[in-house]
Write a protein that holds these residues in place. Structure first.
Motif, PDB file in Angstrom:
ATOM      1  N   UNK A  11       0.333  -8.032   5.883  1.00 18.24           N
ATOM      2  CA  UNK A  11       1.895  -7.241   5.819  1.00 18.24           C
ATOM      3  C   UNK A  11       1.321  -6.133   4.506  1.00 18.24           C
ATOM      4  N   UNK A  12      -0.094  -6.568   3.648  1.00 17.57           N
ATOM      5  CA  UNK A  12       0.042  -6.014   2.157  1.00 17.57           C
ATOM      6  C   UNK A  12      -1.812  -5.566   2.283  1.00 17.57           C
ATOM      7  N   UNK A  13      -2.496  -6.108   2.178  1.00 19.61           N
ATOM      8  CA  UNK A  13      -4.042  -5.891   2.765  1.00 19.61           C
ATOM      9  C   UNK A  13      -4.589  -4.514   3.163  1.00 19.61           C
ATOM     10  N   UNK A  14      -3.891  -4.077   4.910  1.00 21.60           N
ATOM     11  CA  UNK A  14      -4.633  -3.016   5.469  1.00 21.60           C
ATOM     12  C   UNK A  14      -3.855  -1.480   5.604  1.00 21.60           C
ATOM     13  N   UNK A  15      -2.673  -2.228   3.576  1.00 24.27           N
ATOM     14  CA  UNK A  15      -1.921  -0.534   3.315  1.00 24.27           C
ATOM     15  C   UNK A  15      -2.976  -0.331   2.098  1.00 24.27           C
ATOM     16  N   UNK A  16      -3.807  -1.079   1.709  1.00 25.33           N
ATOM     17  CA  UNK A  16      -4.153  -1.307   0.034  1.00 25.33           C
ATOM     18  C   UNK A  16      -5.955  -0.770   0.965  1.00 25.33           C
ATOM     19  N   UNK A  17      -6.302  -1.477   1.700  1.00 24.18           N
ATOM     20  CA  UNK A  17      -8.075  -1.806   1.568  1.00 24.18           C
ATOM     21  C   UNK A  17      -8.373  -0.667   1.324  1.00 24.18           C
ATOM     22  N   UNK A  18      -9.582  -0.746   0.418  1.00 26.06           N
ATOM     23  CA  UNK A  18     -10.490   0.013   0.203  1.00 26.06           C
ATOM     24  C   UNK A  18     -10.278   1.415  -0.803  1.00 26.06           C
ATOM     25  N   UNK A  19      -8.564   1.176  -1.283  1.00 19.71           N
ATOM     26  CA  UNK A  19      -8.224   2.390  -2.035  1.00 19.71           C
ATOM     27  C   UNK A  19      -8.132   1.640  -3.602  1.00 19.71           C
ATOM     28  N   UNK A  20      -8.048   2.574  -4.710  1.00 13.45           N
ATOM     29  CA  UNK A  20      -7.604   2.045  -6.062  1.00 13.45           C
ATOM     30  C   UNK A  20      -7.014   2.127  -6.591  1.00 13.45           C
ATOM     31  N   UNK A  49     -10.828  -1.852  -6.434  1.00 13.61           N
ATOM     32  CA  UNK A  49     -10.835  -0.889  -7.691  1.00 13.61           C
ATOM     33  C   UNK A  49      -9.440  -0.971  -8.408  1.00 13.61           C
ATOM     34  N   UNK A  50      -9.567  -1.991  -9.750  1.00 19.17           N
ATOM     35  CA  UNK A  50      -7.987  -2.128 -10.570  1.00 19.17           C
ATOM     36  C   UNK A  50      -8.132  -0.813 -11.320  1.00 19.17           C
ATOM     37  N   UNK A  51      -7.571   0.523 -11.300  1.00 19.67           N
ATOM     38  CA  UNK A  51      -7.722   1.115 -12.274  1.00 19.67           C
ATOM     39  C   UNK A  51      -7.046   0.758 -13.925  1.00 19.67           C
ATOM     40  N   UNK A  52      -6.267  -0.302 -13.721  1.00 16.80           N
ATOM     41  CA  UNK A  52      -4.966  -0.757 -14.756  1.00 16.80           C
ATOM     42  C   UNK A  52      -4.163  -1.564 -14.233  1.00 16.80           C
ATOM     43  N   UNK A  53      -3.546  -2.330 -15.463  1.00 18.58           N
ATOM     44  CA  UNK A  53      -2.367  -3.483 -14.842  1.00 18.58           C
ATOM     45  C   UNK A  53      -1.226  -3.148 -15.958  1.00 18.58           C
ATOM     46  N   UNK A  54      -0.152  -3.170 -15.520  1.00 15.41           N
ATOM     47  CA  UNK A  54       0.390  -3.532 -16.771  1.00 15.41           C
ATOM     48  C   UNK A  54       1.308  -4.668 -16.297  1.00 15.41           C
ATOM     49  N   UNK A  55       1.823  -6.156 -17.397  1.00 20.02           N
ATOM     50  CA  UNK A  55       2.849  -6.477 -17.193  1.00 20.02           C
ATOM     51  C   UNK A  55       4.197  -6.178 -17.839  1.00 20.02           C
ATOM     52  N   UNK A  76      -2.657   5.357 -13.956  1.00 14.66           N
ATOM     53  CA  UNK A  76      -2.130   5.584 -12.862  1.00 14.66           C
ATOM     54  C   UNK A  76      -2.560   6.722 -11.859  1.00 14.66           C
ATOM     55  N   UNK A  77      -3.008   7.690 -12.854  1.00 20.08           N
ATOM     56  CA  UNK A  77      -3.400   9.164 -11.940  1.00 20.08           C
ATOM     57  C   UNK A  77      -4.472   9.005 -11.321  1.00 20.08           C
ATOM     58  N   UNK A  78      -5.401   8.311 -11.651  1.00 19.02           N
ATOM     59  CA  UNK A  78      -6.705   7.376 -10.503  1.00 19.02           C
ATOM     60  C   UNK A  78      -6.298   6.696  -9.489  1.00 19.02           C
ATOM     61  N   UNK A  79      -5.577   5.907  -9.725  1.00 17.67           N
ATOM     62  CA  UNK A  79      -5.092   5.642  -8.567  1.00 17.67           C
ATOM     63  C   UNK A  79      -4.897   5.986  -7.414  1.00 17.67           C
ATOM     64  N   UNK A  80      -4.801   5.480  -5.826  1.00 17.49           N
ATOM     65  CA  UNK A  80      -4.443   6.207  -4.981  1.00 17.49           C
ATOM     66  C   UNK A  80      -3.281   5.561  -4.766  1.00 17.49           C
ATOM     67  N   UNK A  81      -2.780   4.602  -4.915  1.00 15.07           N
ATOM     68  CA  UNK A  81      -2.078   3.775  -4.698  1.00 15.07           C
ATOM     69  C   UNK A  81      -1.443   2.361  -5.725  1.00 15.07           C
TER      70      UNK A  81
END
Length: 205
Positions: A11-20, A49-55, A76-81
């Motif tokens: 349910x998730x992987x196809x939505x984010x495939x190839x996206x930062x 590619x993970x542009x950043x992560x906040x826990x 966040x700005x660099x990310x596509x999703x």
């Protein structure tokens, strides 16, 4: 305090495939149940590619999340999703603060009976066990539509207001505007299946 489980990968992987992507992970309710080990394994297995992560604790605090978004503004700005691991409340809050960014929730929130604490937030979660936010631009139709409709408006709204509560905005008009802004109106062509109420029963809560 809410209980969540990971959505199926298909349910998730196809939505984010190839996206930062940028990742938000909420651990505020882990003393109840948050599948953190599964989440870590899922994130580590991503080819994106993970542009950043906040826990952080309590993604349900809008002011708190706003400050995190400011702190990670470049990432966040660099990310596509944006990928969110939290209950439905946290995912809705991130979506509301990033209206021009596609936000996906990777969790389903399970029904939990009994007293769950108090909140002054304007967002809520029905704990349906099959979160629809990925189809509706981060606006929950179960919470925001007086009739809980899943596949579009009832036809009774007038001037953008709900026919049941004229003081409230029509949830589906809000969803349409959000999806149009994101360039995701094609999602409205997908017919969502009826709610599976057994998911609430099977959770044992």
């Amino acid at each position: 305090m809410l209980v969540v489980q990971l959505k199926p990968e298909e349910e998730i992987l196809p939505r984010i495939s190839g996206k930062r992507i940028f990742v938000f992970e909420c651990i505020g309710c882990q003393e109840v149940y948050f599948p953190r080990e599964e989440v870590e394994e899922f994130i580590e297995g991503l080819k994106n590619e993970i542009t950043g992560r906040a826990v952080l604790d309590y993604l349900c605090n809008r002011d708190f999340v706003r400050e995190y978004i400011k702190a990670y503004s470049n990432e966040v700005k660099e990310a596509e999703a944006v990928l969110v691991f939290s209950c439905g409340v946290g995912a809705q809050i991130v979506s509301s603060l990033l209206e021009d960014k596609v936000v996906y929730t990777d969790c389903d929130t399970l029904y939990l009976s009994g007293f769950q604490g108090l909140t002054i937030q304007e967002f809520d979660c029905k704990q349906c066990g099959q979160c629809y936010l990925n189809y509706t631009g981060g606006i929950c139709p179960l919470v925001n539509c007086a009739k809980g409709l899943l596949n579009g408006p009832c036809g009774g709204s007038k001037d953008g207001k709900c026919e049941v509560n004229p003081e409230a905005d029509c949830a589906w008009e809000l969803i349409y505007k959000r999806l149009k802004r994101l360039g995701k109106l094609d999602l409205l062509k997908e017919t969502l299946p009826p709610r599976d109420y057994s998911r609430m029963i099977e959770s044992g809560r």
